[in-house]
Design a protein around this motif. Structure first.
Motif, mmCIF file in Angstrom:
data_model
loop_
_atom_site.group_PDB
_atom_site.id
_atom_site.type_symbol
_atom_site.label_atom_id
_atom_site.label_comp_id
_atom_site.label_asym_id
_atom_site.label_seq_id
_atom_site.Cartn_x
_atom_site.Cartn_y
_atom_site.Cartn_z
ATOM 1 N N LEU A 13 5.618 9.554 15.148
ATOM 2 C CA LEU A 13 4.812 8.336 15.240
ATOM 3 C C LEU A 13 5.152 7.337 14.138
ATOM 4 O O LEU A 13 4.864 6.148 14.271
ATOM 5 N N ARG A 14 5.755 7.824 13.046
ATOM 6 C CA ARG A 14 6.072 6.906 11.953
ATOM 7 C C ARG A 14 7.081 5.844 12.401
ATOM 8 O O ARG A 14 7.125 4.739 11.862
ATOM 9 N N TRP A 15 7.899 6.197 13.420
ATOM 10 C CA TRP A 15 8.886 5.237 13.908
ATOM 11 C C TRP A 15 8.247 4.135 14.754
ATOM 12 O O TRP A 15 8.906 3.145 15.088
ATOM 13 N N LEU A 16 6.970 4.313 15.094
ATOM 14 C CA LEU A 16 6.288 3.283 15.887
ATOM 15 C C LEU A 16 5.714 2.164 15.032
ATOM 16 O O LEU A 16 5.332 1.120 15.564
ATOM 17 N N LEU A 17 5.636 2.370 13.738
ATOM 18 C CA LEU A 17 4.968 1.385 12.878
ATOM 19 C C LEU A 17 5.598 -0.002 12.999
ATOM 20 O O LEU A 17 4.894 -0.988 13.247
ATOM 21 N N VAL A 18 6.894 -0.096 12.821
ATOM 22 C CA VAL A 18 7.553 -1.410 12.869
ATOM 23 C C VAL A 18 7.442 -2.048 14.250
ATOM 24 O O VAL A 18 7.062 -3.221 14.369
ATOM 25 N N PRO A 19 7.742 -1.319 15.359
ATOM 26 C CA PRO A 19 7.575 -1.950 16.683
ATOM 27 C C PRO A 19 6.138 -2.379 16.965
ATOM 28 O O PRO A 19 5.913 -3.435 17.574
ATOM 29 N N LEU A 20 5.157 -1.581 16.531
ATOM 30 C CA LEU A 20 3.760 -1.944 16.786
ATOM 31 C C LEU A 20 3.335 -3.148 15.955
ATOM 32 O O LEU A 20 2.543 -3.980 16.412
ATOM 33 N N ILE A 21 3.840 -3.243 14.732
ATOM 34 C CA ILE A 21 3.557 -4.434 13.917
ATOM 35 C C ILE A 21 4.144 -5.673 14.598
ATOM 36 O O ILE A 21 3.500 -6.726 14.681
ATOM 37 N N ALA A 93 -5.139 11.689 10.847
ATOM 38 C CA ALA A 93 -4.919 10.560 9.938
ATOM 39 C C ALA A 93 -3.599 9.862 10.239
ATOM 40 O O ALA A 93 -3.498 8.630 10.130
ATOM 41 N N VAL A 94 -2.588 10.615 10.625
ATOM 42 C CA VAL A 94 -1.291 10.017 10.958
ATOM 43 C C VAL A 94 -1.423 9.112 12.180
ATOM 44 O O VAL A 94 -0.885 7.998 12.212
ATOM 45 N N VAL A 95 -2.143 9.565 13.199
ATOM 46 C CA VAL A 95 -2.343 8.753 14.396
ATOM 47 C C VAL A 95 -3.090 7.470 14.046
ATOM 48 O O VAL A 95 -2.709 6.363 14.472
ATOM 49 N N LEU A 96 -4.151 7.597 13.258
ATOM 50 C CA LEU A 96 -4.919 6.413 12.865
ATOM 51 C C LEU A 96 -4.059 5.449 12.060
ATOM 52 O O LEU A 96 -4.119 4.229 12.261
ATOM 53 N N CYS A 97 -3.246 5.993 11.147
ATOM 54 C CA CYS A 97 -2.377 5.145 10.326
ATOM 55 C C CYS A 97 -1.393 4.378 11.197
ATOM 56 O O CYS A 97 -1.149 3.188 10.979
#
Length: 416
Positions: A13-21, A93-97
């Motif tokens: 899920l950490r790889w989703l941060l930039v696309p979701l932003i 917490a990872v999902v929420l983050c």
């Protein structure tokens, strides 16, 4: 914190941060800029992406929750020295983050756009901000429960689709499109929504890792069911309230008076421009005492209403409201004797008033094409609309002569 960082490092899920932003900011910045300088619309603009983020959050939570379903994994976890909740907390917490961080970054950008002018109504912004947080918490909790009930093959689709259907089918306030001044988020109600969603997430920490629902222990199962009921009840209750009038309304004076909500201070220059265009109108057009933004006045049918709404910041909305108020005042005599004057016009298919209204609307808006499309009109109505629009582009003297003749024609033929 170390457990969270470790879980984040090993989670895809950490790889989703930039696309979701990028998605969040695209959804915000692709909108019209009418929300700039309005706290309510600013908070709502930042909250709009939660409809999509919530779908992804529910799907991601369901997938993450279902990963530890094999019996051998359940046995390994049960042998861990740490209790279950502590082992589960980092994953939630990872999902929420992964979804709260993009949302909060988007809201920070919205805040930065409006904050320099600092208009009235900051509590509206806070309400919509918290509403988005509450929505994402609820989506994560729902997805987590679904992940415990279904396999990892089906749970992501069920979680995402379930959250989307809840928003679409039940008409909840979990996501809004805009935040006009006439609507006020209830901070207390929204806080209860967030607390209920958080309660659901806490209850999820005690769910076992077993492969079937029959392995759910009574106490954690009951806690989750109760948390789901509370969250569902909270989500179904309205959290956006209609406001009824304002003692500190902002009014701009001219031949008539245009009154706005204090939070709509940004639109004062727009109102001044519209009023300036009324100065050269023919004197046969009667001016109303005042024209109000929607929700500012108590109407004759015992509801709170007004003459126009600025939900999308359109000058055409204000021009239309002023136009209809002028028309109603000018042809007030047609309402006498049980509206017989209007009935006579309808029977004769005389669309002179409609043509005059479209001329006046375009003139007050400053020209150009309307920001709406009219439908369901007869041939005579379409012709009248085109006549009015065309007349607004002709010389001033010709416009005045035509408008004066039209008013006199209607009053003398139908309204005496």
């Amino acid at each position: 914190m170390k457990s969270f960082l470790l879980a984040l490092r090993h989670s895809p899920l950490r790889w989703l941060l930039v696309p979701l932003i990028a998605l969040d900011l695209t959804l915000i910045l692709a909108r019209d800029g009418y929300w700039h300088g309005l706290w309510g619309d600013t908070g709502a603009a930042g909250q709009v992406p939660t409809l999509f983020l919530g779908v992804f959050a529910a799907a991601a939570a369901a997938w993450t929750s279902s990963l530890r379903r094999p019996p051998e994994v359940a046995e390994t976890l049960s042998a861990m020295p740490r209790p279950g909740p502590q082992a589960e907390l980092p994953r939630i917490a990872v999902v929420l983050c992964a979804f709260l961080v993009p949302y909060l970054i988007g809201q920070a950008v919205c805040f930065a756009v409006t904050a320099p002018s600092w208009p009235p109504g900051f509590t509206q912004y806070l309400g919509y901000l918290l509403l988005g947080v509450s929505s994402l918490l609820a989506a994560t909790g729902l997805g987590w429960v679904i992940g415990r009930l279904l396999s990892s093959r089906w749970s992501p689709a069920a979680g995402g689709l379930g959250w989307l259907l809840i928003n679409m089918a039940f008409g909840t306030d979990l996501s809004v499109v805009n935040g006009p001044a006439r609507m006020q988020p209830d901070l207390m109600e929204i806080s209860l929504h967030a607390a209920a969603a958080l309660l659901l997430l806490v209850a999820c920490l005690w769910l076992p890792y077993g492969p079937r629902i029959t392995r759910v222990r009574p106490l954690p199962g009951l806690a989750v069911v109760l948390a789901l009921v509370v969250t569902g009840a909270a989500a179904g209750s309205p959290v956006i309230d209609e406001r009824h009038g304002s003692a500190s309304k902002t009014c701009v004076k001219g031949r008539t008076e245009i009154c706005l909500w204090p939070e709509e201070e940004k639109y004062k220059p727009m109102a001044q421009d519209v009023l300036a265009r009324t100065e050269h109108l023919p004197r046969e057009l009667a001016m109303p005492e005042a024209v109000h933004s929607l929700g500012l006045v108590y109407t004759m049918d015992r509801t709170w209403g007004g003459d126009f709404d600025l939900d999308s910041g359109s000058v055409w909305a204000m021009a239309d409201g002023v136009t209809m108020a002028i028309s109603a005042q000018t042809f007030a005599a047609c309402r006498d004797k049980d509206f017989k004057g209007f009935e006579a016009q309808l029977k004769a298919d005389d669309q002179s008033v409609l043509a005059l209204e479209r001329w006046l609307e375009k003139r007050l808006a400053g020209g150009g094409e309307p920001e709406y499309r009219e439908e369901g009109m007869t041939a005579s109505m379409e012709k009248a609309v085109e006549t009015g629009k065309e007349m607004a582009d002709r010389p001033e003297a010709e416009q005045s002569a035509w408008a004066t003749a039209t008013v006199r024609h209607v009053l003398e033929k139908y309204c005496e």
